[in-house]
Write an enzyme that holds these catalytic residues in place. Structure first.
Site, short mmCIF file in Angstrom:
data_model
loop_
_atom_site.label_atom_id
_atom_site.label_comp_id
_atom_site.label_asym_id
_atom_site.label_seq_id
_atom_site.Cartn_x
_atom_site.Cartn_y
_atom_site.Cartn_z
N ARG A 231 0.84 -1.19 0.00
CA ARG A 231 0.00 0.00 0.00
C ARG A 231 0.88 1.24 0.00
O ARG A 231 1.87 1.31 0.73
CB ARG A 231 -0.93 0.02 1.23
CG ARG A 231 -1.95 -1.11 1.24
CD ARG A 231 -3.01 -0.91 0.16
NE ARG A 231 -3.97 -2.02 0.13
CZ ARG A 231 -3.85 -3.08 -0.65
NH1 ARG A 231 -2.81 -3.21 -1.46
NH2 ARG A 231 -4.76 -4.03 -0.64
N GLU A 260 -3.32 7.66 -6.99
CA GLU A 260 -3.18 6.98 -8.28
C GLU A 260 -4.26 7.45 -9.24
O GLU A 260 -5.43 7.55 -8.83
CB GLU A 260 -3.25 5.46 -8.08
CG GLU A 260 -2.12 4.92 -7.22
CD GLU A 260 -2.12 3.40 -7.10
OE1 GLU A 260 -2.93 2.75 -7.80
OE2 GLU A 260 -1.33 2.87 -6.32
N HIS A 279 1.08 0.37 -10.89
CA HIS A 279 0.19 -0.52 -10.15
C HIS A 279 -0.24 -1.72 -11.01
O HIS A 279 -1.43 -1.98 -11.18
CB HIS A 279 -1.04 0.22 -9.64
CG HIS A 279 -1.69 -0.46 -8.46
ND1 HIS A 279 -2.41 0.21 -7.51
CD2 HIS A 279 -1.70 -1.77 -8.07
CE1 HIS A 279 -2.85 -0.64 -6.59
NE2 HIS A 279 -2.43 -1.85 -6.91
#
Length: 318
Positions: A231, A260, A279
């Site tokens: 995270r 993001e 990601h």
């Protein structure tokens, strides 16, 4: 036969979930409705939905769903769900923990090879028709420290041991793992001091917020690398930039971020030694099919009144 329950698939890709439900023989017992992510449920769906699959929900919606008893998150992390101020206390929340097992360990190994092997620089040399002798760093004999030896961490550890790396890590339940030195979270500093590569696979909880700050980064071995596939909130961005900038750390590979997409103005983009990965760690072409198997299994349990898999413990945050 009892009246079919209403299941809302709040996703842009409902096909694999509908197929998994049919393959499990559950279709006659469920009234499935699909809803795109940008759409909002109708008043009828709000009033009648008993089970929900989704990435998340906006605040104010769940209290208006009187029949909703179970929500299946499409992600392993559920911090967005748990942050809802009106998350009903009686709602069963399950997550997609364990569905990244095919792709994330390979992507983490890819990051380790990217660090240790100079193929990225070689590709740049080829563009310039430039012959440059380079030396690859062996992973054999290096120490990988894993903070968060859950399902993904254990698979990474297994693969790293096969590469003859030394593996040390932490988990809440420090039960033995083959070839791995397992420590409780209270001994994190030992992992930081010994590891050549520190892999973060920590969940998002109040305890892990800003976990890797200047103090803990300073406890890492000189020249070590930090990899974050857990995270983004676990790292203090400015402290990591400073630790890489002053060469205390060799660098960092980051797959997750506080915001993001990562803003174009963020200094991670331009800090030498930091690799920004968009990601992709847990994604793979068949991910929906994997999560769909979990949904179908849980749906069968839900219909039969049996315990569900991957139920979120709200006290620990995952």
């Amino acid at each position: 036969m009892p009246e079919p329950i209403r299941l809302l698939l709040w996703t842009d890709t409902p096909g694999p979930y509908e197929a998994a439900i049919a393959a499990a023989g559950l279709a006659p017992r469920v009234r499935v409705e699909a809803l795109s992510r940008k759409a909002q449920p109708s008043e009828a769906q709000i009033a009648e939905t008993e089970a929900l699959l989704g990435w998340g929900v906006p605040a104010g919606l769940l209290p208006r769903m009187p029949k909703l008893r179970w929500a299946q998150s499409l992600t392993a992390g559920v911090e967005g769900w748990l942050a809802l101020p009106d998350l009903p206390p009686g709602l069963i929340l399950t997550c997609a923990r364990g569905t990244h097992g095919e792709s994330m360990p390979e992507n983490i190994l890819g990051a380790l090879f990217h660090i240790a092997k100079p193929y990225a620089a070689i590709a740049e040399d080829q563009k310039a028709s430039r012959w440059t002798r380079r030396v690859a760093t062996p992973l054999n004999g290096k120490t990988l420290g894993i903070l968060g030896l859950g399902a993904i961490g254990q698979e990474v550890a297994r693969l790293a041991v096969a590469l003859r790396m030394q593996v040390i890590g932490t988990r809440r339940n420090p039960a033995p793992l083959p070839g791995v030195e397992v420590l409780p979270p209270e001994r994190t500093d030992e992992v930081l001091a010994r590891a050549d590569y520190v892999l973060l696979l920590l969940p998002a909880t109040p305890e892990t917020e800003n976990f890797m700050n200047a103090d803990r980064l300073g406890r890492m071995k000189q020249g070590a690398w930090l990899l974050n596939f857990g995270r983004g909130q676990a790292i203090v961005d400015a402290d990591l930039i400073a630790a890489v900038g002053d060469k205390h750390l060799g660098g960092a590979v980051l797959d997750v971020f506080r915001e993001e997409p990562l803003p174009a103005t963020h200094p991670f983009w331009t800090t030498p030694g930091i690799l920004v990965v968009p990601h992709m760690g847990g994604m793979h072409p068949q991910r929906d099919q994997v999560v769909a198997k979990l949904l179908a299994e849980n749906l069968g349990h839900f219909l039969d009144g049996r315990p569900l898999r991957q139920v979120v413990d709200r006290k620990v945050g995952y």
